[in-house]
Motif scaffolding. Structure first.
Motif, PDB file in Angstrom:
ATOM      1  N   CYS A  20       0.870  -1.177   0.000  1.00  0.00           N
ATOM      2  CA  CYS A  20       0.000   0.000   0.000  1.00  0.00           C
ATOM      3  C   CYS A  20       0.908   1.227   0.000  1.00  0.00           C
ATOM      4  O   CYS A  20       1.710   1.411   0.915  1.00  0.00           O
ATOM      5  CB  CYS A  20      -0.902  -0.007   1.229  1.00  0.00           C
ATOM      6  N   THR A  21       0.798   2.043  -1.032  1.00  0.00           N
ATOM      7  CA  THR A  21       1.619   3.241  -1.162  1.00  0.00           C
ATOM      8  C   THR A  21       0.728   4.463  -0.991  1.00  0.00           C
ATOM      9  O   THR A  21      -0.302   4.582  -1.653  1.00  0.00           O
ATOM     10  CB  THR A  21       2.302   3.282  -2.543  1.00  0.00           C
ATOM     11  N   LYS A  22       1.135   5.355  -0.080  1.00  0.00           N
ATOM     12  CA  LYS A  22       0.380   6.585   0.179  1.00  0.00           C
ATOM     13  C   LYS A  22       1.298   7.779  -0.031  1.00  0.00           C
ATOM     14  O   LYS A  22       2.475   7.731   0.311  1.00  0.00           O
ATOM     15  CB  LYS A  22      -0.135   6.604   1.616  1.00  0.00           C
ATOM     16  N   LYS A  23       0.736   8.832  -0.580  1.00  0.00           N
ATOM     17  CA  LYS A  23       1.497  10.071  -0.742  1.00  0.00           C
ATOM     18  C   LYS A  23       1.102  11.016   0.378  1.00  0.00           C
ATOM     19  O   LYS A  23      -0.068  11.344   0.547  1.00  0.00           O
ATOM     20  CB  LYS A  23       1.222  10.698  -2.100  1.00  0.00           C
ATOM     21  N   THR A  24       2.091  11.427   1.169  1.00  0.00           N
ATOM     22  CA  THR A  24       1.857  12.373   2.260  1.00  0.00           C
ATOM     23  C   THR A  24       2.724  13.595   1.994  1.00  0.00           C
ATOM     24  O   THR A  24       3.931  13.566   2.204  1.00  0.00           O
ATOM     25  CB  THR A  24       2.209  11.745   3.623  1.00  0.00           C
ATOM     26  N   GLY A  25       2.092  14.631   1.484  1.00  0.00           N
ATOM     27  CA  GLY A  25       2.855  15.817   1.094  1.00  0.00           C
ATOM     28  C   GLY A  25       3.722  15.491  -0.109  1.00  0.00           C
ATOM     29  O   GLY A  25       3.237  15.047  -1.136  1.00  0.00           O
ATOM     30  N   ARG A  26       5.025  15.661   0.048  1.00  0.00           N
ATOM     31  CA  ARG A  26       5.950  15.346  -1.043  1.00  0.00           C
ATOM     32  C   ARG A  26       6.589  13.972  -0.878  1.00  0.00           C
ATOM     33  O   ARG A  26       7.374  13.553  -1.718  1.00  0.00           O
ATOM     34  CB  ARG A  26       7.044  16.407  -1.118  1.00  0.00           C
ATOM     35  N   LYS A  27       6.261  13.287   0.206  1.00  0.00           N
ATOM     36  CA  LYS A  27       6.876  11.991   0.485  1.00  0.00           C
ATOM     37  C   LYS A  27       5.902  10.852   0.219  1.00  0.00           C
ATOM     38  O   LYS A  27       4.692  11.024   0.283  1.00  0.00           O
ATOM     39  CB  LYS A  27       7.338  11.922   1.937  1.00  0.00           C
ATOM     40  N   MET A  28       6.482   9.685  -0.054  1.00  0.00           N
ATOM     41  CA  MET A  28       5.690   8.474  -0.220  1.00  0.00           C
ATOM     42  C   MET A  28       5.847   7.625   1.040  1.00  0.00           C
ATOM     43  O   MET A  28       6.936   7.531   1.605  1.00  0.00           O
ATOM     44  CB  MET A  28       6.153   7.680  -1.437  1.00  0.00           C
ATOM     45  N   GLN A  29       4.757   7.017   1.470  1.00  0.00           N
ATOM     46  CA  GLN A  29       4.765   6.118   2.625  1.00  0.00           C
ATOM     47  C   GLN A  29       4.400   4.727   2.124  1.00  0.00           C
ATOM     48  O   GLN A  29       3.464   4.565   1.341  1.00  0.00           O
ATOM     49  CB  GLN A  29       3.752   6.576   3.664  1.00  0.00           C
ATOM     50  N   PHE A  30       5.142   3.721   2.587  1.00  0.00           N
ATOM     51  CA  PHE A  30       4.942   2.354   2.112  1.00  0.00           C
ATOM     52  C   PHE A  30       4.587   1.436   3.270  1.00  0.00           C
ATOM     53  O   PHE A  30       5.249   1.449   4.302  1.00  0.00           O
ATOM     54  CB  PHE A  30       6.222   1.829   1.443  1.00  0.00           C
ATOM     55  N   ASP A  31       3.550   0.645   3.084  1.00  0.00           N
ATOM     56  CA  ASP A  31       3.167  -0.399   4.032  1.00  0.00           C
ATOM     57  C   ASP A  31       3.166  -1.714   3.261  1.00  0.00           C
ATOM     58  O   ASP A  31       2.383  -1.889   2.328  1.00  0.00           O
ATOM     59  CB  ASP A  31       1.775  -0.139   4.614  1.00  0.00           C
ATOM     60  N   LEU A  32       4.054  -2.624   3.653  1.00  0.00           N
ATOM     61  CA  LEU A  32       4.164  -3.917   2.988  1.00  0.00           C
ATOM     62  C   LEU A  32       3.646  -4.994   3.933  1.00  0.00           C
ATOM     63  O   LEU A  32       4.073  -5.081   5.084  1.00  0.00           O
ATOM     64  CB  LEU A  32       5.619  -4.202   2.607  1.00  0.00           C
ATOM     65  N   HIS A  33       2.719  -5.794   3.444  1.00  0.00           N
ATOM     66  CA  HIS A  33       2.104  -6.851   4.243  1.00  0.00           C
ATOM     67  C   HIS A  33       2.217  -8.173   3.495  1.00  0.00           C
ATOM     68  O   HIS A  33       2.369  -8.192   2.276  1.00  0.00           O
ATOM     69  CB  HIS A  33       0.615  -6.550   4.481  1.00  0.00           C
ATOM     70  N   TYR A  34       2.121  -9.263   4.228  1.00  0.00           N
ATOM     71  CA  TYR A  34       2.040 -10.570   3.588  1.00  0.00           C
ATOM     72  C   TYR A  34       0.835 -11.309   4.129  1.00  0.00           C
ATOM     73  O   TYR A  34       0.380 -11.060   5.241  1.00  0.00           O
ATOM     74  CB  TYR A  34       3.322 -11.386   3.779  1.00  0.00           C
TER      75      TYR A  34
END
Length: 80
Positions: free
Chosen positions: A47-61
């Protein structure tokens, strides 16, 4: 650094990406099939989210209850 070719395009845009693990390889799951996990398979979900100018990544299995969990986790670690 070990990297899988599927990760070259992963997380470039906000959204959800799903891969099924097949024979120590990642196979993309089409968006229309997201959420339909099978008990005999294992999956990686990014799951990739854009927060302002940065990208946040949540990787799950997700590990189905009909698979050998230790072997799948070892295979996933090899992909990274």
């Amino acid at each position: 650094m070990v990297s899988h070719p599927e990760f070259e395009h992963a997380g470039k845009e906000a959204g959800l990406q799903v891969w099924r693990v097949e024979k120590m390889d990642l196979v993309p799951v089409p968006q229309a099939l997201h959420g339909g996990f099978y008990c005999g398979d294992s999956y990686l979900v990014l799951c990739t989210k854009k927060t302002g100018r940065k990208m946040q990544f949540d990787l799950h299995y997700w590990l189905g209850n009909r698979i050998h969990h230790v072997l799948v986790l070892q295979n996933i670690c090899i992909l990274f």
